[in-house]
Design an enzyme around this catalytic site. Structure first.
Site, PDB file in Angstrom:
ATOM      1  N   ARG A  88       0.852  -1.198  -0.047  1.00  0.00           N
ATOM      2  CA  ARG A  88       0.055  -0.038   0.173  1.00  0.00           C
ATOM      3  C   ARG A  88       0.868   1.309  -0.058  1.00  0.00           C
ATOM      4  O   ARG A  88       0.217   2.243  -0.343  1.00  0.00           O
ATOM      5  CB  ARG A  88      -0.743   0.124   1.226  1.00  0.00           C
ATOM      6  CG  ARG A  88      -2.468  -0.254   1.064  1.00  0.00           C
ATOM      7  CD  ARG A  88      -3.036  -0.287   2.359  1.00  0.00           C
ATOM      8  NE  ARG A  88      -4.255   0.145   2.177  1.00  0.00           N
ATOM      9  CZ  ARG A  88      -5.222  -0.790   2.147  1.00  0.00           C
ATOM     10  NH1 ARG A  88      -5.131  -2.155   2.414  1.00  0.00           N
ATOM     11  NH2 ARG A  88      -6.589  -0.377   2.288  1.00  0.00           N
ATOM     12  N   ARG A 171     -10.128   7.229   3.621  1.00  0.00           N
ATOM     13  CA  ARG A 171      -9.214   6.012   2.827  1.00  0.00           C
ATOM     14  C   ARG A 171      -9.127   6.411   1.514  1.00  0.00           C
ATOM     15  O   ARG A 171      -8.133   6.013   0.941  1.00  0.00           O
ATOM     16  CB  ARG A 171     -10.465   4.634   3.348  1.00  0.00           C
ATOM     17  CG  ARG A 171     -10.209   4.328   4.726  1.00  0.00           C
ATOM     18  CD  ARG A 171     -11.414   3.681   5.121  1.00  0.00           C
ATOM     19  NE  ARG A 171     -11.560   2.216   4.266  1.00  0.00           N
ATOM     20  CZ  ARG A 171     -12.580   1.582   3.968  1.00  0.00           C
ATOM     21  NH1 ARG A 171     -13.599   1.967   4.583  1.00  0.00           N
ATOM     22  NH2 ARG A 171     -12.659   0.498   3.262  1.00  0.00           N
TER      23      ARG A 171
END
Ligand code: AP5
Ligand code: MG
Length: 218
Positions: A88, A171
């Site tokens: 990520r 997010r």
């Protein structure tokens, strides 16, 4: 096959992962699921991860990298794996490359699911999950046969704590800032399989299946 599935929150990574692992006989490794399991079991890792996850922020690389590096070295992933939610950050991708190099292997493909932001909020906020088996539904796009009940085991479905609109927005922003650079990182390695994730679930799956089979024959 050693695969990564990349895409913003609510893109459909977990949904497609279920079909991919069945078709290609690989293990699904989701760092989000690992953290949620640790939160449920009230472990030290779970307590640390929860404080970040509840805010929609990334858990620090040093907590994540070791878990994944250990996991991909286990015997049960010898046939291959699908990493969902990892890497990520570029730092995580570099750690993954180094671990694979140590094991004298490499990634075969990175599936990049592309979905417009407006759709992501609707998908994440309407998601319901089974706390027992992890099956994922959507209140309108992919509902269970009886509202609120898991088709697989009859458990009462729940909503993830980070699936509230404000947290979903954070997010998505975190994805844009910290994870989207991985698209170019993997494109440069010639690994990227771009998939239009705006289609229906079954159509997205057909595209992924065709792309992976084509890759395997190249
Ligand atoms: P994680 O669990 O990985 O969440 P995420 O990346 O935000 O992705 P989601 O699980 O929300 O979405 P998905 O793409 O799997 O979508 P799904 O298939 O469920 O991570 C959670 C948190 O953990 C992070 O915020 C972070 O704090 C931490 N974390 C995890 N890994 C980390 C790492 N490596 N480093 C640092 N921190 C980490 O689908 C969503 C909904 O849409 C469902 O309801 C589904 O039914 C529906 N749907 C799916 N596809 C379609 C379609 N084609 N059409 C219509 N509806 C669809
Ligand atoms: Mg997921």
């Amino acid at each position: 096959m050693r695969l990564v599935i990349l895409g913003p929150p609510g893109a459909g990574k977990g949904t497609q992962a279920a079909s991919i692992v069945e078709e290609f006989d690989v293990k699904h490794i989701s760092t989000g699921d690992i953290f949620r399991e640790n939160i449920k079991n009230e472990t030290e890792l779970g307590t640390k991860a929860k404080s970040y996850m509840d805010q929609g922020l990334l858990v620090p690389d040093e907590l994540v990298n070791e878990i994944v590096v250990d996991r991909i070295a286990k015997d049960d992933v010898k046939n291959g794996f699908l990493l969902d939610g990892f890497p990520r950050t570029v730092n995580q991708a570099v750690a993954l490359d180094a671990a694979l190099e140590n094991m004298e292997t490499k990634l075969d493909r990175v599936i990049n699911i592309i979905v417009d932001s407006e759709l992501l909020i609707e998908r994440a906020c309407g998601r319901r999950v089974c706390p027992e088996c992890g099956a994922t539904y959507h209140i309108s796009n992919n509902p269970p046969a009886s509202p609120g009940i898991c088709d697989e085991d009859g458990a009462t479905l729940i909503q993830r704590e980070d699936d509230v609109e404000e947290t979903v927005k954070t997010r998505i922003q975190v994805y844009e800032d910290q994870t989207s650079p991985l698209v170019d990182y993997y494109k440069a390695q010639g690994l990227l399989l771009d998939i239009d994730g705006g289609k229906e679930i079954a159509a997205v799956w057909e595209d992924i299946k065709a792309g992976l089979k084509q890759g395997a024959n190249e």
